[in-house]
Design an enzyme around this catalytic site. Structure first.
Site, PDB file in Angstrom:
ATOM      1  CG  HIS A  71      -1.910   0.989   1.364  1.00 12.22           C
ATOM      2  ND1 HIS A  71      -1.654   2.294   1.736  1.00 12.22           N
ATOM      3  CD2 HIS A  71      -3.232   0.920   1.149  1.00 12.22           C
ATOM      4  CE1 HIS A  71      -2.790   2.971   1.749  1.00 12.22           C
ATOM      5  NE2 HIS A  71      -3.774   2.168   1.386  1.00 12.22           N
TER       6      HIS A  71
ATOM      7  CG  ASP B  62       0.574  -2.220   6.075  1.00 10.10           C
ATOM      8  OD1 ASP B  62      -0.395  -2.390   6.828  1.00 10.10           O
ATOM      9  OD2 ASP B  62       0.488  -1.669   4.966  1.00 10.10           O
TER      10      ASP B  62
ATOM     11  CD  GLN C 158      -6.737  -4.978   3.757  1.00  5.90           C
ATOM     12  OE1 GLN C 158      -7.661  -5.731   4.057  1.00  5.90           O
ATOM     13  NE2 GLN C 158      -6.950  -3.758   3.307  1.00  5.90           N
TER      14      GLN C 158
ATOM     15  CE  LYS D 140      -7.297  -0.608   5.809  1.00  6.86           C
ATOM     16  NZ  LYS D 140      -8.097  -0.201   4.649  1.00  6.86           N
TER      17      LYS D 140
ATOM     18  CB  CYS E 275      -3.923   3.306  -1.656  1.00  4.97           C
ATOM     19  SG  CYS E 275      -5.206   4.519  -1.503  1.00  4.97           S
TER      20      CYS E 275
HETATM   21  C1  LIG Z   1      -2.299  -3.018   3.404  1.00  3.21           C
HETATM   22  C2  LIG Z   1      -2.715  -1.641   3.821  1.00  3.21           C
HETATM   23  N1  LIG Z   1      -1.829  -0.841   4.396  1.00  3.21           N
HETATM   24  C3  LIG Z   1      -2.130   0.394   4.811  1.00  3.21           C
HETATM   25  C4  LIG Z   1      -3.394   0.892   4.636  1.00  3.21           C
HETATM   26  C5  LIG Z   1      -3.689   2.277   5.102  1.00  3.21           C
HETATM   27  O1  LIG Z   1      -4.618   2.231   6.140  1.00  3.21           O
HETATM   28  P1  LIG Z   1      -5.245   3.581   6.696  1.00  3.21           P
HETATM   29  O2  LIG Z   1      -5.962   4.218   5.548  1.00  3.21           O
HETATM   30  O3  LIG Z   1      -6.166   3.131   7.777  1.00  3.21           O
HETATM   31  O4  LIG Z   1      -4.114   4.391   7.188  1.00  3.21           O
HETATM   32  C6  LIG Z   1      -4.363   0.106   4.021  1.00  3.21           C
HETATM   33  C7  LIG Z   1      -5.719   0.642   3.751  1.00  3.21           C
HETATM   34  O5  LIG Z   1      -6.363   0.288   2.799  1.00  3.21           O
HETATM   35  C8  LIG Z   1      -4.023  -1.201   3.611  1.00  3.21           C
HETATM   36  O6  LIG Z   1      -4.916  -1.996   3.023  1.00  3.21           O
END
Ligand SMILES: Cc1ncc(COP(=O)(O)O)c(C=O)c1O
Length: 408
Positions: free
Chosen positions: A118, A195, A198, A221, A358
């Site tokens: 992401h 990270d 998910q 999430k 993203c």
């Molecule tokens: C794998 C991953 N990392 C980071 C994020 C970013 O999360 P947030 O928008 O809650 O900061 C997301 C959000 O879609 C994601 O799917």
């Protein structure tokens, strides 16, 4: 399978939209009434500030906030002081780059990342590398788009100081073999930032077992409220980094030209925090524990299998991840832009995501402009999958009419 109809009664959005087929949990999950109630309870019964008041209601609020942090700690098998509240994963990962990264990354060092990330898990490191004259190195993905141990080993050498990878891809639903990656990285002294955006909604994440240095997740999430996320950091590392922001609540003594700061985690949280949201997140964690990861996993796995089985027979679509580990399906209607396709799904009240999610590097890797993405969670059932599959068929049929048309 869960008794989904009963379970859905916990999610008020279905009362307002009885016909809703929500397949966008990857973007954000639906919110259950118990989480909303818990937040309202704070606002209605003891909605005052924390850490400041010397009166009963303030003690209640402080206790509830601390209890929420302890729940997050137990959730990850961490300790209380290793949990720093941030707004979301994006803020948490930026925070690590701007604190730990700024302090410890040097010219010539290497940060390993991947094209599966992401943007939140790449851009803070890309910009840090630019500032430090360090470089970003991408692990080569295998033919399916996975991060493998073999390819990771090839990317690893003594220049690597930071490894920043996703636990689960938000586009392809693959689980990264993160525990082994952490083990290999530690052998050469690199720190690993995970990270887990998910991951936490789907399976137990145990930071001690993984031996992760840093890990982040967002409450929204995993059925919690928006506006709050968790940064886990190993105690001994957190103690070495300086705060990014200064202000109220993070300091002990303030003098004319100096300040002493509080212990971790408080030194990293300045100003009035997202109190109701932390309490709501604590309730979402309780709910996940009540439902049980085993049940969540088997429910989602059966929906995934059912959907994959049905999609297999449809001509005119491309599925990019038929072997996904989690119920995150990336596909396209052949020769149709995902945004155009999404309108057909919307008309049928099927909510899914369209675009690059993203994560532009993986869409570029797939050599597409974007994809459609359907993600399934506990409140989805076979009927939702059937409605989704019907919409896929309608979409294929609809755009087939225009095959060969030239708009230039
Ligand atoms: C794998 C991953 N990392 C980071 C994020 C970013 O999360 P947030 O928008 O809650 O900061 C997301 C959000 O879609 C994601 O799917």
């Amino acid at each position: 399978m869960f008794d989904v109809l009963k379970l859905r009664k916990m999610f008020p959005i279905y009362e307002n939209h009885p016909d809703l087929v929500y397949l966008d949990t990857g973007a954000t999950s639906l919110k259950p009434q118990c989480v909303l109630d818990k937040m309202n309870e704070y606002y209605q019964e003891y909605g005052v500030n924390i850490h400041r008041g010397v009166y009963h209601l303030s003690y209640l609020a402080t206790n509830a906030y601390d209890e929420a942090r302890q729940k997050c700690a137990d959730f990850l098998n961490a300790s209380f002081e290793e949990i720093v509240f941030k707004r979301n994963v994006s803020e948490a990962l930026n925070f690590i780059a701007l604190t730990y990264g700024e302090e410890y990354l040097q010219e010539g060092d290497v940060v390993i990342t991947s094209e599966l990330e992401h943007h939140s898990s790449i851009l803070p490191w890309m910009k840090l590398c630019e500032r430090k004259k360090a470089s970003l190195r991408y692990v080569k993905l295998d033919s399916e788009g996975r991060i493998t141990i073999d390819n990771f080993k090839k990317a690893l050498d003594s220049k690597v100081k930071i490894v920043a990878l996703t636990y689960v891809s938000n586009v392809l639903g693959y689980i990264t073999p993160i525990k082994e990656i952490i083990n290999l990285s530690h052998k050469i002294g690199a720190k690993v930032i995970v990270d887990a955006a998910q991951a936490v909604a789907h399976f137990k994440v145990d930071v001690k077992d993984l031996d992760a240095d840093f890990l982040a997740f967002s409450s929204h999430k995993m059925m919690g409220p928006t506006g709050i996320g968790v940064l886990y950091g190993k105690k001994e590392i957190l103690k070495k980094i300086q705060p990014l922001e200064y202000g109220g609540d993070m300091n002990d003594e303030v003098c004319l030209d100096s300040v002493t700061i509080k212990e971790i985690p408080y030194c990293f949280e300045t100003g009035t925090p997202a109190i109701a949201e932390a309490i709501g997140l604590g309730r979402a964690i309780d709910l996940i524990n009540e439902l049980g990861y085993d049940n969540i996993k088997s429910h989602c796995e059966s929906l995934k299998k059912y959907a994959l089985e049905k999609l297999k027979d449809i001509e005119g679509i491309t599925l990019y991840n038929p072997h996904c580990d989690l119920p995150i399906l990336a596909f396209n209607i052949n020769n149709v832009h995902p945004h155009d396709a999404a309108t057909i799904f919307d008309e049928a009240n099927v909510c899914l995501r369209a675009g690059h999610h993203c994560a532009q590097l993986i869409t570029k890797w797939l050599k597409v402009l974007g994809t459609l993405r359907a993600t399934f969670y506990i409140y989805n059932d076979y009927h939702d999958v059937d409605r989704f599959v019907e919409s896929v068929k309608e979409c294929v049929a609809f755009f087939k009419q225009f095959e060969g048309d030239n708009y230039e």
